[in-house]
Scaffold this motif. Structure first.
Motif, PDB file in Angstrom:
ATOM      1  N   ALA A  46      59.550  45.865  57.779  1.00  0.00           N
ATOM      2  CA  ALA A  46      58.156  45.467  57.613  1.00  0.00           C
ATOM      3  C   ALA A  46      57.899  44.124  58.292  1.00  0.00           C
ATOM      4  O   ALA A  46      56.868  43.925  58.945  1.00  0.00           O
ATOM      5  N   ALA A  47      58.851  43.188  58.169  1.00  0.00           N
ATOM      6  CA  ALA A  47      58.696  41.876  58.803  1.00  0.00           C
ATOM      7  C   ALA A  47      58.708  42.010  60.325  1.00  0.00           C
ATOM      8  O   ALA A  47      57.932  41.339  61.018  1.00  0.00           O
ATOM      9  N   ALA A  50      55.383  43.396  61.434  1.00  0.00           N
ATOM     10  CA  ALA A  50      54.338  42.376  61.332  1.00  0.00           C
ATOM     11  C   ALA A  50      54.458  41.368  62.472  1.00  0.00           C
ATOM     12  O   ALA A  50      53.451  40.959  63.058  1.00  0.00           O
ATOM     13  N   ALA A  54      51.719  40.673  65.372  1.00  0.00           N
ATOM     14  CA  ALA A  54      51.167  39.333  65.562  1.00  0.00           C
ATOM     15  C   ALA A  54      51.258  38.902  67.019  1.00  0.00           C
ATOM     16  O   ALA A  54      50.410  38.160  67.512  1.00  0.00           O
TER      17      ALA A  54
END
Length: 168
Positions: A46-47, A50, A54
């Protein structure tokens, strides 16, 4: 045996739907107590997603190798580069100088006595092979220094030549 379905034994549609929903929730969300690695991997994924979002990148886009792996060929700053080489400098290796070879039957081997001459395939004046741990690395000529034999290297085998010989 008669089938006796009473109101107590029947499962309602609501009960069935609730049980299916519980099972779906349990399969979708791993229990952290059961598998902490799975939970950690999901958090990392998930990181990563993300971070890619970004930066405006697709998480499925291939990244150049320079972003994924360090450049091992580049010089390292500081004394760290020398420490890698220092680790192997004291490892002992066996150096052998080969005059020549021959094959003998056991019968002929048992007949050898003091003063016997064994003919080798190497010719007089021909360069001797220098082997390190059984691998040919150089050739040279025999010399005598202070009543001891030695070898003067006349030809060093390059790493590229050694690799070529290994392939054949």
């Amino acid at each position: 045996m008669a089938d006796t379905d009473t109101d107590e034994n029947q499962v309602s549609d609501d009960d069935w739907a609730a049980a299916m929903e519980e099972q779906t929730d349990a399969e979708a969300k791993p229990a952290e107590d059961d598998d902490p690695w799975a939970a950690a991997m999901q958090e990392q994924a998930a990181a990563d997603l993300a971070a890619a979002a970004a930066e405006g990148e697709s998480p499925y886009q291939a990244k150049p190798a320079s972003q994924l792996f360090p450049d091992f060929g580049a010089e390292r700053s500081g004394a760290g580069g020398n420490n890698d080489l220092d680790m192997i400098l004291d490892i002992p290796v066996q150096i052998t100088v080969e005059l020549g070879r021959t094959k003998l039957s056991i019968r002929n081997l048992l007949q050898l006595a003091h003063g016997s001459v064994v003919e080798l395939d190497g010719l007089a004046g021909e360069p001797m092979d220098v082997l390190v741990n059984g691998t040919l690395i150089a050739q040279g000529e025999v010399v005598v220094v202070n009543e001891k034999f030695g070898i003067r290297l006349t030809d060093i085998i390059t790493p590229a030549e050694r690799m070529r010989k290994l392939r054949h």
